[in-house]
Motif scaffolding. Structure first.
Motif, PDB file in Angstrom:
ATOM      1  N   UNK A  38      19.169  19.706 -20.303  1.00 12.87           N
ATOM      2  CA  UNK A  38      17.778  19.967 -19.924  1.00 12.87           C
ATOM      3  C   UNK A  38      17.699  20.657 -18.570  1.00 12.87           C
ATOM      4  N   UNK A  39      18.521  20.203 -17.634  1.00 15.02           N
ATOM      5  CA  UNK A  39      18.518  20.805 -16.299  1.00 15.02           C
ATOM      6  C   UNK A  39      18.975  22.260 -16.373  1.00 15.02           C
ATOM      7  N   UNK A 106      16.627  25.170  -8.907  1.00 15.10           N
ATOM      8  CA  UNK A 106      17.449  24.349  -8.015  1.00 15.10           C
ATOM      9  C   UNK A 106      18.140  25.251  -6.985  1.00 15.10           C
ATOM     10  N   UNK A 107      18.693  24.661  -5.919  1.00 15.37           N
ATOM     11  CA  UNK A 107      19.268  25.473  -4.837  1.00 15.37           C
ATOM     12  C   UNK A 107      20.269  26.537  -5.286  1.00 15.37           C
ATOM     13  N   UNK A 108      21.215  26.185  -6.138  1.00  9.61           N
ATOM     14  CA  UNK A 108      22.227  27.161  -6.546  1.00  9.61           C
ATOM     15  C   UNK A 108      21.615  28.313  -7.318  1.00  9.61           C
ATOM     16  N   UNK A 109      20.738  28.014  -8.265  1.00  8.22           N
ATOM     17  CA  UNK A 109      20.094  29.072  -9.042  1.00  8.22           C
ATOM     18  C   UNK A 109      19.210  29.937  -8.154  1.00  8.22           C
ATOM     19  N   UNK A 110      18.550  29.311  -7.196  1.00  6.43           N
ATOM     20  CA  UNK A 110      17.716  30.047  -6.252  1.00  6.43           C
ATOM     21  C   UNK A 110      18.565  31.023  -5.436  1.00  6.43           C
ATOM     22  N   UNK A 111      19.717  30.560  -4.994  1.00  4.20           N
ATOM     23  CA  UNK A 111      20.654  31.412  -4.252  1.00  4.20           C
ATOM     24  C   UNK A 111      21.114  32.579  -5.122  1.00  4.20           C
ATOM     25  N   UNK A 112      21.441  32.281  -6.361  1.00  6.53           N
ATOM     26  CA  UNK A 112      21.932  33.304  -7.288  1.00  6.53           C
ATOM     27  C   UNK A 112      20.886  34.403  -7.491  1.00  6.53           C
ATOM     28  N   UNK A 208      30.012  29.986 -11.695  1.00 10.73           N
ATOM     29  CA  UNK A 208      30.704  28.698 -11.695  1.00 10.73           C
ATOM     30  C   UNK A 208      29.817  27.618 -11.087  1.00 10.73           C
ATOM     31  N   UNK A 209      29.193  27.935  -9.973  1.00 12.60           N
ATOM     32  CA  UNK A 209      28.320  26.964  -9.303  1.00 12.60           C
ATOM     33  C   UNK A 209      27.106  26.610 -10.156  1.00 12.60           C
ATOM     34  N   UNK A 210      26.641  27.564 -10.969  1.00 14.45           N
ATOM     35  CA  UNK A 210      25.496  27.312 -11.850  1.00 14.45           C
ATOM     36  C   UNK A 210      25.826  26.216 -12.864  1.00 14.45           C
ATOM     37  N   UNK A 211      27.039  26.280 -13.427  1.00 13.56           N
ATOM     38  CA  UNK A 211      27.443  25.238 -14.368  1.00 13.56           C
ATOM     39  C   UNK A 211      27.531  23.881 -13.671  1.00 13.56           C
ATOM     40  N   UNK A 212      28.066  23.880 -12.453  1.00 15.23           N
ATOM     41  CA  UNK A 212      28.155  22.634 -11.696  1.00 15.23           C
ATOM     42  C   UNK A 212      26.763  22.118 -11.344  1.00 15.23           C
ATOM     43  N   UNK A 217      22.949  17.974 -12.209  1.00 16.92           N
ATOM     44  CA  UNK A 217      21.483  17.930 -12.095  1.00 16.92           C
ATOM     45  C   UNK A 217      21.048  18.105 -10.640  1.00 16.92           C
ATOM     46  N   UNK A 218      21.585  19.137 -10.024  1.00 14.03           N
ATOM     47  CA  UNK A 218      21.328  19.421  -8.615  1.00 14.03           C
ATOM     48  C   UNK A 218      19.837  19.597  -8.336  1.00 14.03           C
TER      49      UNK A 218
END
Length: 229
Positions: A38-39, A106-112, A208-212, A217-218
């Motif tokens: 879901x996340x 989330x932070x990682x997706x926002x960065x991407x 890679x970070x997106x999967x993490x 559920x970052x």
């Protein structure tokens, strides 16, 4: 070696780390926590919206109509085709697709997203392609890797997802993007190529970070609900 072949070789460590990630390998095993799925969908829906906008910026950098056509076709692919693997995930966890849309990144997706937009807005078409390419390329190889490793059949819970990304259509997109990038690289200076390489590697790292991000559920630190849906 072509420029894109060099990129793949220089980033083989990240590609392998993606294949080995528990979320990705869990897709192959048919075992991923529902909350993580879901996340992932919440973030990926908005990420793909940004991806389409980046394609739109790429169109504005094109001189040839053939290049404009290519990027327009990729927007249509996301709109009309890439919803299918999302539906596979949604059906598996029993949640409607509409229920997982409209959430903040989330932070990682926002960065991407901001990484892609930075190169699209301020960089060359080559940089833009390098920022975009790791997404379809890693997903293509994920699909191929999982298909070969687990040989899923139609009873596999994520068969549709795996089959979609292993399909020749995703392969065609990756091939076309690589060919266009290779042509650009041939006429680019060493400095320009270095910028392209940096954009590509960072996108690989963010894949890679997106999967993490999805698996753990970052969320944003000290999220008090102000930025929730």
């Amino acid at each position: 070696m072509t420029f894109s072949q060099v990129l793949r070789e220089e980033n083989k460590d990240i590609f392998q780390a993606i294949f080995d990630h528990p979320f990705v390998d869990g897709i192959g095993k048919g075992d991923v926590p529902n909350q993580a799925i879901a996340h992932y969908i919440k973030a990926d829906f908005e990420y793909l919206n940004a991806f389409m906008r980046t394609y739109g910026i790429a169109v504005s950098k094109c001189d040839l109509r053939d290049d404009m056509r290519f990027f327009d076709e990729q927007i249509q692919f996301i709109l009309n085709s890439e919803i299918h693997p999302h539906h596979n995930f949604c059906n598996h966890i029993g949640v409607g697709y509409d229920e997982l849309q409209g959430y903040p990144l989330p932070p990682t997706a926002d960065h991407y997203v901001k990484h892609m937009m930075y190169h699209a807005q301020l960089g060359s078409l080559g940089e833009t392609l390098c920022a975009l390419l790791p997404c379809p390329w890693t997903y293509l190889e994920i699909g191929q890797e999982l298909m070969e490793k687990y040989q899923p059949n139609q009873n596999h819970p994520f068969y549709q997802w795996i089959r979609f990304y292993a399909d020749k259509e995703v392969g065609k997109i990756t091939t076309e993007m690589r060919e266009r990038l290779d042509k650009i690289a041939e006429n680019s200076s060493f400095k320009q190529q270095q910028k392209m390489k940096e954009a590509f590697r960072k996108s690989c790292q963010l894949e890679l970070s997106f999967w993490e991000m999805a698996y753990t559920c970052e969320e944003w630190p000290l999220n008090d609900g102000v930025i929730s849906k």
